[in-house]
Design an enzyme around this catalytic site. Structure first.
Site, PDB file in Angstrom:
ATOM      1  N   ALA A 143       7.735   5.010   5.691  1.00  0.00           N
ATOM      2  CA  ALA A 143       6.287   4.884   5.505  1.00  0.00           C
ATOM      3  C   ALA A 143       5.967   3.546   4.852  1.00  0.00           C
ATOM      4  CB  ALA A 143       5.759   6.021   4.632  1.00  0.00           C
ATOM      5  N   THR A 144       5.153   2.761   5.480  1.00  0.00           N
ATOM      6  CA  THR A 144       4.656   1.497   4.945  1.00  0.00           C
ATOM      7  C   THR A 144       3.250   1.324   5.510  1.00  0.00           C
ATOM      8  OG1 THR A 144       5.577   0.312   6.815  1.00  0.00           O
ATOM      9  CG2 THR A 144       6.940   0.405   4.867  1.00  0.00           C
ATOM     10  N   THR A 145       2.412   0.532   4.973  1.00  0.00           N
ATOM     11  CA  THR A 145       2.460  -0.431   3.887  1.00  0.00           C
ATOM     12  C   THR A 145       1.445   0.006   2.843  1.00  0.00           C
ATOM     13  OG1 THR A 145       3.086  -2.192   5.396  1.00  0.00           O
ATOM     14  CG2 THR A 145       2.054  -2.868   3.332  1.00  0.00           C
TER      15      THR A 145
ATOM     16  N   ASP B  35      -1.781   2.168   4.686  1.00  0.00           N
ATOM     17  CA  ASP B  35      -2.019   2.440   6.093  1.00  0.00           C
ATOM     18  C   ASP B  35      -1.508   3.852   6.407  1.00  0.00           C
ATOM     19  OD1 ASP B  35       0.836   1.734   6.074  1.00  0.00           O
ATOM     20  OD2 ASP B  35       0.642   1.749   8.248  1.00  0.00           O
TER      21      ASP B  35
ATOM     22  N   LYS C 246      -0.211   8.202   2.297  1.00  0.00           N
ATOM     23  CA  LYS C 246       0.719   7.468   1.441  1.00  0.00           C
ATOM     24  C   LYS C 246       0.161   7.216   0.042  1.00  0.00           C
ATOM     25  CE  LYS C 246       2.224   5.116   5.636  1.00  0.00           C
ATOM     26  NZ  LYS C 246       2.402   3.830   6.322  1.00  0.00           N
TER      27      LYS C 246
END
Length: 269
Positions: A48-50, A65, A81
């Site tokens: 998981a990013t960002t 995001d 997130k």
């Protein structure tokens, strides 16, 4: 005389743990990948990013995001997130969601237990160190190349009457942030945008109003999505917008997706 059988790898130098792992075939080939084989195919863990966070005039803005990936595959495009730990604490996650979400649950229960048993809130220093300990306890998984989490943590501190912001490394070291922070694969682009706005923009980030801070966050994540495939940014076709939360003395405010859509259409080309 060396009595090791022919073909045996040379003994690594003392203290060279990474070389020892490589010699046993246990060192990951790339960061964030699980190289174990299952029925002849490689298993790759979800990432998981960002994420980003920065101080502005009314508190701290934390955003992320929505994209979760496994290798070059988009697994999910609505991942959350930015997690609420209690009424005045936020944790944003970059890395492996399964590990990060479990850390968030442990933190939430720890804060609740302290509040109910001590009849008072845990201090901000205690909250910051609690997350640091969870990251240190996860070090064994990190050394195996799995379960890496590099979070951001924001909380309101009643002692100084202000929201404070921290970032961590995967081993649990914590650093307080003066202006802004970002983590995840798209963080280089995000930091560039935030640095530009903070240094050369119309005003420093800490002087921005909430409406201005929202625009900057959306622009930063959309910019990161242009150069990093693991960052979802804003999905114009699917109408998927980042998660943005504000934390200050009043608590935590989650911005509605319809409001983000209106701001994005008006302010971002």
């Amino acid at each position: 005389m060396d009595l090791a059988p022919a073909g045996t790898p040379a003994t690594p130098e003392a203290g060279d743990f990474a070389t020892l792992l490589r010699s046993r075939g246990l060192y990951p080939q790339s960061a964030g990948a699980v190289t174990s084989t299952h029925h002849g195919s490689a298993t790759v863990e979800t990432q998981a990013t960002t994420i980003l966070a920065f101080k502005f005039a009314d508190g701290v803005l934390v955003a992320g995001d929505r994209r979760a990936t496994a290798g070059n595959t988009v697994v999910y495009d609505r991942a959350d997130k930015v997690l609420e730990i209690d009424s005045h604490s936020l944790m944003a996650i970059a890395g492996v969601p399964a590990t990060a979400w479990e850390m968030a649950r442990v933190l939430e229960h720890s804060f609740q237990f302290y509040r109910r048993s001590q009849l008072q809130e845990m201090s901000l220093e205690g909250k910051v160190r609690a997350l640091s300990k969870l990251l240190r306890d996860n070090l064994g998984m990190v050394m195996q190349g799995v379960g890496v989490v590099v979070p951001l943590f924001a909380a309101y501190d009643p002692v100084v009457d202000a929201a404070r912001l921290y970032f961590y490394d995967a081993m649990g070291a914590q650093f307080e942030v003066t202006d802004f922070a970002a983590s995840g694969s798209g963080s280089p682009s995000v930091r560039s945008v935030l640095y530009y706005e903070n240094t050369w923009g119309k005003k420093p980030l800490t002087k921005c109003r909430q409406s201005e801070a929202i625009v900057i966050a959306l622009r930063a994540l959309d910019t990161a999505a242009e150069t990093d495939t693991a960052t979802g940014g804003v999905d114009r076709r699917g109408r998927v917008y980042p998660i943005i939360k504000i934390i200050n003395s009043k608590g935590i405010q989650t911005l509605a997706e319809k409001d983000l859509a209106r701001v994005f259409k008006r302010e971002v080309p």
